[in-house]
Design a protein around this motif. Structure first.
Motif, PDB file in Angstrom:
ATOM      1  N   ALA A 414       0.830  -1.208   0.000  1.00 21.99           N
ATOM      2  CA  ALA A 414       0.000   0.000   0.000  1.00 21.99           C
ATOM      3  C   ALA A 414       0.861   1.255   0.000  1.00 21.99           C
ATOM      4  O   ALA A 414       0.585   2.223  -0.734  1.00 21.99           O
ATOM      5  N   THR A 415       1.918   1.254   0.800  1.00 21.91           N
ATOM      6  CA  THR A 415       2.803   2.421   0.852  1.00 21.91           C
ATOM      7  C   THR A 415       3.448   2.673  -0.500  1.00 21.91           C
ATOM      8  O   THR A 415       3.479   3.821  -0.984  1.00 21.91           O
ATOM      9  N   LEU A 416       3.949   1.617  -1.130  1.00 22.95           N
ATOM     10  CA  LEU A 416       4.633   1.790  -2.416  1.00 22.95           C
ATOM     11  C   LEU A 416       3.667   2.214  -3.519  1.00 22.95           C
ATOM     12  O   LEU A 416       3.984   3.116  -4.314  1.00 22.95           O
ATOM     13  N   LEU A 417       2.485   1.602  -3.585  1.00 17.95           N
ATOM     14  CA  LEU A 417       1.537   1.961  -4.645  1.00 17.95           C
ATOM     15  C   LEU A 417       0.980   3.362  -4.470  1.00 17.95           C
ATOM     16  O   LEU A 417       0.627   4.023  -5.453  1.00 17.95           O
ATOM     17  N   SER A 418       0.887   3.830  -3.243  1.00 19.82           N
ATOM     18  CA  SER A 418       0.358   5.182  -3.023  1.00 19.82           C
ATOM     19  C   SER A 418       1.319   6.251  -3.533  1.00 19.82           C
ATOM     20  O   SER A 418       0.901   7.372  -3.830  1.00 19.82           O
ATOM     21  N   ARG A 419       2.598   5.916  -3.647  1.00 19.88           N
ATOM     22  CA  ARG A 419       3.612   6.930  -3.977  1.00 19.88           C
ATOM     23  C   ARG A 419       4.271   6.743  -5.341  1.00 19.88           C
ATOM     24  O   ARG A 419       4.911   7.675  -5.845  1.00 19.88           O
ATOM     25  N   HIS A 420       4.175   5.529  -5.902  1.00 16.96           N
ATOM     26  CA  HIS A 420       4.933   5.219  -7.114  1.00 16.96           C
ATOM     27  C   HIS A 420       4.053   4.529  -8.149  1.00 16.96           C
ATOM     28  O   HIS A 420       3.110   3.829  -7.807  1.00 16.96           O
ATOM     29  N   ARG A 421       4.405   4.743  -9.408  1.00 12.86           N
ATOM     30  CA  ARG A 421       3.765   4.044 -10.519  1.00 12.86           C
ATOM     31  C   ARG A 421       4.805   3.091 -11.117  1.00 12.86           C
ATOM     32  O   ARG A 421       5.912   3.504 -11.468  1.00 12.86           O
ATOM     33  N   PHE A 422       4.418   1.828 -11.245  1.00 10.50           N
ATOM     34  CA  PHE A 422       5.347   0.809 -11.729  1.00 10.50           C
ATOM     35  C   PHE A 422       4.932   0.348 -13.118  1.00 10.50           C
ATOM     36  O   PHE A 422       3.761   0.037 -13.355  1.00 10.50           O
ATOM     37  N   THR A 423       5.894   0.289 -14.030  1.00 10.64           N
ATOM     38  CA  THR A 423       5.635  -0.183 -15.388  1.00 10.64           C
ATOM     39  C   THR A 423       6.689  -1.218 -15.758  1.00 10.64           C
ATOM     40  O   THR A 423       7.824  -1.173 -15.260  1.00 10.64           O
ATOM     41  N   PRO A 424       6.332  -2.162 -16.652  1.00  9.62           N
ATOM     42  CA  PRO A 424       7.281  -3.236 -17.013  1.00  9.62           C
ATOM     43  C   PRO A 424       8.449  -2.703 -17.835  1.00  9.62           C
ATOM     44  O   PRO A 424       8.369  -1.653 -18.478  1.00  9.62           O
ATOM     45  N   ILE A 425       9.533  -3.461 -17.837  1.00 10.46           N
ATOM     46  CA  ILE A 425      10.694  -3.195 -18.685  1.00 10.46           C
ATOM     47  C   ILE A 425      10.673  -4.229 -19.811  1.00 10.46           C
ATOM     48  O   ILE A 425      10.643  -5.432 -19.558  1.00 10.46           O
ATOM     49  N   ALA A 426      10.682  -3.776 -21.047  1.00  9.60           N
ATOM     50  CA  ALA A 426      10.622  -4.690 -22.184  1.00  9.60           C
ATOM     51  C   ALA A 426      11.773  -5.685 -22.146  1.00  9.60           C
ATOM     52  O   ALA A 426      12.928  -5.315 -21.897  1.00  9.60           O
ATOM     53  N   GLY A 427      11.448  -6.948 -22.357  1.00  9.36           N
ATOM     54  CA  GLY A 427      12.470  -7.981 -22.398  1.00  9.36           C
ATOM     55  C   GLY A 427      12.961  -8.448 -21.046  1.00  9.36           C
ATOM     56  O   GLY A 427      13.912  -9.245 -20.978  1.00  9.36           O
ATOM     57  N   ARG A 428      12.334  -7.974 -19.949  1.00  8.39           N
ATOM     58  CA  ARG A 428      12.801  -8.360 -18.609  1.00  8.39           C
ATOM     59  C   ARG A 428      11.688  -9.039 -17.812  1.00  8.39           C
ATOM     60  O   ARG A 428      11.564  -8.854 -16.607  1.00  8.39           O
ATOM     61  N   THR A 429      10.895  -9.860 -18.473  1.00  8.32           N
ATOM     62  CA  THR A 429       9.829 -10.576 -17.771  1.00  8.32           C
ATOM     63  C   THR A 429      10.437 -11.641 -16.864  1.00  8.32           C
ATOM     64  O   THR A 429      11.284 -12.424 -17.307  1.00  8.32           O
ATOM     65  N   PRO A 430      10.033 -11.696 -15.603  1.00  7.10           N
ATOM     66  CA  PRO A 430      10.590 -12.707 -14.695  1.00  7.10           C
ATOM     67  C   PRO A 430      10.114 -14.107 -15.058  1.00  7.10           C
ATOM     68  O   PRO A 430       9.037 -14.288 -15.630  1.00  7.10           O
ATOM     69  N   GLU A 431      10.928 -15.101 -14.719  1.00 10.94           N
ATOM     70  CA  GLU A 431      10.565 -16.498 -14.950  1.00 10.94           C
ATOM     71  C   GLU A 431      10.311 -17.172 -13.602  1.00 10.94           C
ATOM     72  O   GLU A 431      11.185 -17.132 -12.728  1.00 10.94           O
ATOM     73  N   PRO A 432       9.130 -17.777 -13.389  1.00 10.38           N
ATOM     74  CA  PRO A 432       8.869 -18.436 -12.108  1.00 10.38           C
ATOM     75  C   PRO A 432       9.653 -19.747 -12.005  1.00 10.38           C
ATOM     76  O   PRO A 432       9.410 -20.679 -12.769  1.00 10.38           O
ATOM     77  N   VAL A 433      10.598 -19.793 -11.074  1.00 10.36           N
ATOM     78  CA  VAL A 433      11.443 -20.973 -10.884  1.00 10.36           C
ATOM     79  C   VAL A 433      11.450 -21.323  -9.405  1.00 10.36           C
ATOM     80  O   VAL A 433      11.743 -20.477  -8.562  1.00 10.36           O
ATOM     81  N   MET A 434      11.135 -22.580  -9.089  1.00  7.56           N
ATOM     82  CA  MET A 434      11.142 -23.011  -7.700  1.00  7.56           C
ATOM     83  C   MET A 434      12.370 -23.862  -7.408  1.00  7.56           C
ATOM     84  O   MET A 434      12.605 -24.860  -8.085  1.00  7.56           O
ATOM     85  N   ILE A 435      13.143 -23.434  -6.408  1.00  7.48           N
ATOM     86  CA  ILE A 435      14.185 -24.261  -5.829  1.00  7.48           C
ATOM     87  C   ILE A 435      13.646 -24.710  -4.474  1.00  7.48           C
ATOM     88  O   ILE A 435      13.011 -25.728  -4.349  1.00  7.48           O
TER      89      ILE A 435
END
Length: 451
Positions: A414-435
Motif C-alpha cells: 500500500a505504501t509503495l503503490l500510493s507513492r509510485h507508478r510501476f511499469t514493465p521493462i521490455a524484455g525483462r519478464t521474470p521467470e517463475p522458478v522453484m528451488i
C-alpha cells in the motif's frame, strides 16, 4: 496487458518423464515436473524411483493436512533439505516434539503481538519507498528491493536490542545455504537415507555453521539483557513455554526456530511483494485502482500502518491473488505411513503424496480462468473452498506466521503503490522458478516513477 496473454507461468509437463529427465528438470525448476493434467484432474499418480500421487482435490487435501495429519508427515526429501539448517524446529519436527514447540511458540504470533510489531513494517516501507524515489525513476530490480525491505523487518523484529549483531552475515549465510543446498539430489529422488552425504549440502556446511554460531551468540547475549522496550520475536520466544508441560526451549531449539522464522519470515514475504508488483505493472488498470484506494486511506502521503488494513481491501486481494498465482511454497510433499485411499486411489505406506500448490491454485475444476490475474475473485472469501487455496498450508501445521506475513505485505504494498507508478521493462519478464521457494528468476525489473 492484453486480453489474451495471462501473466507469466511455468510450462508444465505434457508427456511422462523418466528418472534422469525428472531429476534434470527438478534441479532446474522443481515445478517443471508437474504434469499439465494436474491442473485439470483431482489426482495424478506415477512412479519415479518411488510411487507418488499429486493431490489437487480439496477434500483429499483436508484428509492429509487435518484428518490424518500424523499418517502423512513431511517427506524425507523436505527434511533432508531443511534439517541441516534449521534442525528439528517447527518446520521439520513431527508428532509430540512438534506439538509442544507449536504450543510454546503460538503466543508469539498472537494478534496483539503481530500488531505491536507493525511500526517496524511501516518504517521498512518508508525506507523502501525512499530508496525507490532516490533511484530517479530508473529501472529497478524490485525483487532485490523487497528482499532488502523484508529482511530489515525480520531482523528488526528479531534482534531489536542487539546493535552489534551482524545481521548482514546472517543474511549472506542464509542465501549461501539456499543456493548450494536447496536443489533436489538424485539421492533424494531414489529415497536414500539422510545419513548418505549430499555433496552440495556438505559444501554448504560452512554457511550453516556460521549462521548457527551467530544466532547462538544473539540468544546467549539476550538472556542477560534487561527488557526495557516492546518485546521482539526473540524476547517472546525466550519467554515462551508449553502451557501443558511448562517446557521451554533450549538454546539449540531457540536457535533452530529463530533461524526458521528468519528464513521463512523474510523471503516468502519478499516473494509475495515482488510478484504482486509484477502483477500490478502487468495490469495498469488494477494498479490504478489500488493506488486510488491507498491514497484515499493514506492522506498526506504517509506510510501505511496496522490501523489502515481494514481500509485497503483491494490491496489485500492483490496480495491474495499473488499468493494464488505464485505461492512461495509452491510444492510440498508428505510420506504416507499407513494404507489409505485418496480420490479412490490406493495409497501404500512409503508412497510420496505431493501437494502441488501451484497446480491446485490453477486447477480448472476449482477456479474460473485460473491463469488470469483477477484479484476480485477474493472479494467473497467464503465462496472459495478452504482447501482449494493453501498459500500457507492448513490444518494444525498451517504457517504460524501467516498473519505476520499478510500484515507486512499489505503495509509495504500500500505504501509503495500510493507513492509510485510501476511499469514493465521490455524484455525483462521474470521467470517463475522453484528451488526451495518460487522465485522470479532474472528479477522483477520495473520502471518506478512518482505517482
Amino acid at each position: 496487458m492484453t486480453d489474451t496473454a495471462p501473466p507469466v507461468r511455468v510450462p508444465l509437463v505434457t508427456q511422462p518423464l523418466g528418472v534422469l529427465a525428472s531429476l534434470s528438470a527438478a534441479r532446474r525448476n522443481i515445478l517443471s515436473i508437474i504434469p499439465e493434467i494436474a491442473t485439470r484432474q483431482p489426482i495424478v499418480s506415477g512412479k519415479t524411483g518411488t510411487r507418488w500421487h499429486m493431490v489437487m482435490d480439496p477434500d483429499a487435501l483436508k484428509h492429509v493436512l487435518l484428518d490424518r495429519l500424523d499418517d502423512y508427515p513431511k517427506s524425507n526429501v523436505t527434511k533432508n533439505l531443511l534439517r541441516p539448517a534449521i534442525g528439528e524446529s517447527l518446520f521439520v519436527a513431527e508428532g509430540a516434539h512438534w506439538r509442544w514447540q507449536r504450543r510454546a511458540a503460538a503466543p508469539v504470533f498472537s494478534h496483539r503481538n503481530v500488531t505491536n510489531l507493525a511500526p517496524i513494517m511501516t518504517a521498512a516501507a518508508e525506507r523502501a519507498s525512499g530508496r525507490i524515489t532516490g533511484s530517479g525513476a530508473r529501472a529497478m530490480n524490485m525483487y532485490d528491493e523487497m528482499v532488502r525491505a523484508t529482511f530489515e523487518v525480520i531482523s528488526d523484529v528479531t534482534f531489536s536490542g542487539d546493535e552489534g549483531f551482524d545481521r548482514d552475515a546472517v543474511h549472506r549465510a542464509i542465501d549461501s545455504y539456499m543456493a548450494e543446498a536447496g536443489r533436489v539430489s538424485l539421492l533424494d529422488m531414489f529415497g536414500a537415507p539422510a545419513w548418505v552425504p549430499r555433496p552440495a549440502r556438505l559444501f554448504a556446511g560452512k554457511a550453516v555453521k556460521q549462521m548457527k554460531s551467530l544466532a547462538d551468540q544473539a540468544i546467549t547475549a539476550r538472556k542477560t539483557t534487561p527488557l526495557n522496550r516492546v518485546p521482539d520475536l526473540l524476547d517472546l520466544l525466550l519467554a515462551g513455554e508449553d502451557p501443558e508441560t511448562q517446557r521451554s526451549m533450549t538454546t539449540a531449539e531457540l536457535r533452530d526456530n529463530l533461524l526458521a522464522f528468519i528464513v521463512a519470515g523474510h523471503e516468502t514475504t519478499a516473494l509475495t511483494l515482488s510478484w504482486a508488483l509484477y502483477l500490478c505493472a502487468f495490469d495498469q488498470d488494477i494498479q490504478n485502482r489500488a493506488r486510488a484506494e491507498a491514497q484515499a486511506a493514506l492522506p498526506d502521503g504517509r506510510p501505511a500502518t496496522a490501523s489502515d488494513l481494514e481500509h485497503l481491501p483491494l490491496i489485500r486481494m492483490i496480495v491474495d491473488e499473488a499468493l494464488r498465482l505464485y505461492p512461495p511454497a509452491a510444492l510440498i510433499s508428505r510420506t504416507a505411513q499407513q494404507h489409505d485411499t485418496l480420490c479412490d486411489r490406493e495409497i501404500l505406506p512409503g508412497d510420496t503424496v505431493i501437494l502441488p500448490i501451484y497446480a491446485l491454485h490453477r486447477n480448472h475444476l476449482l477456479w474460473s480462468d485460473p491463469d488470469a490475474f483477477r484479484p476480485e475473485r477474493f472479494k467473497d472469501r467464503k465462496s472459495i473452498p478452504r482447501y482449494a487455496y493453501l498459500p500457507f498450508g492448513d490444518g494444525p501445521r498451517i504457517c504460524i506466521g501467516a498473519s505476520f506475513a499478510l500484515q507486512e505485505a499489505v503495509i509495504i504494498l500500500a505504501t509503495l503503490l500510493s507513492r509510485h507508478r510501476f511499469t514493465p521493462i521490455a524484455g525483462r519478464t521474470p521467470e517463475p522458478v522453484m528451488i526451495l521457494t518460487l522465485r522470479p528468476e532474472g528479477g522483477v525489473w520495473l520502471q518506478a516513477e512518482p505517482a
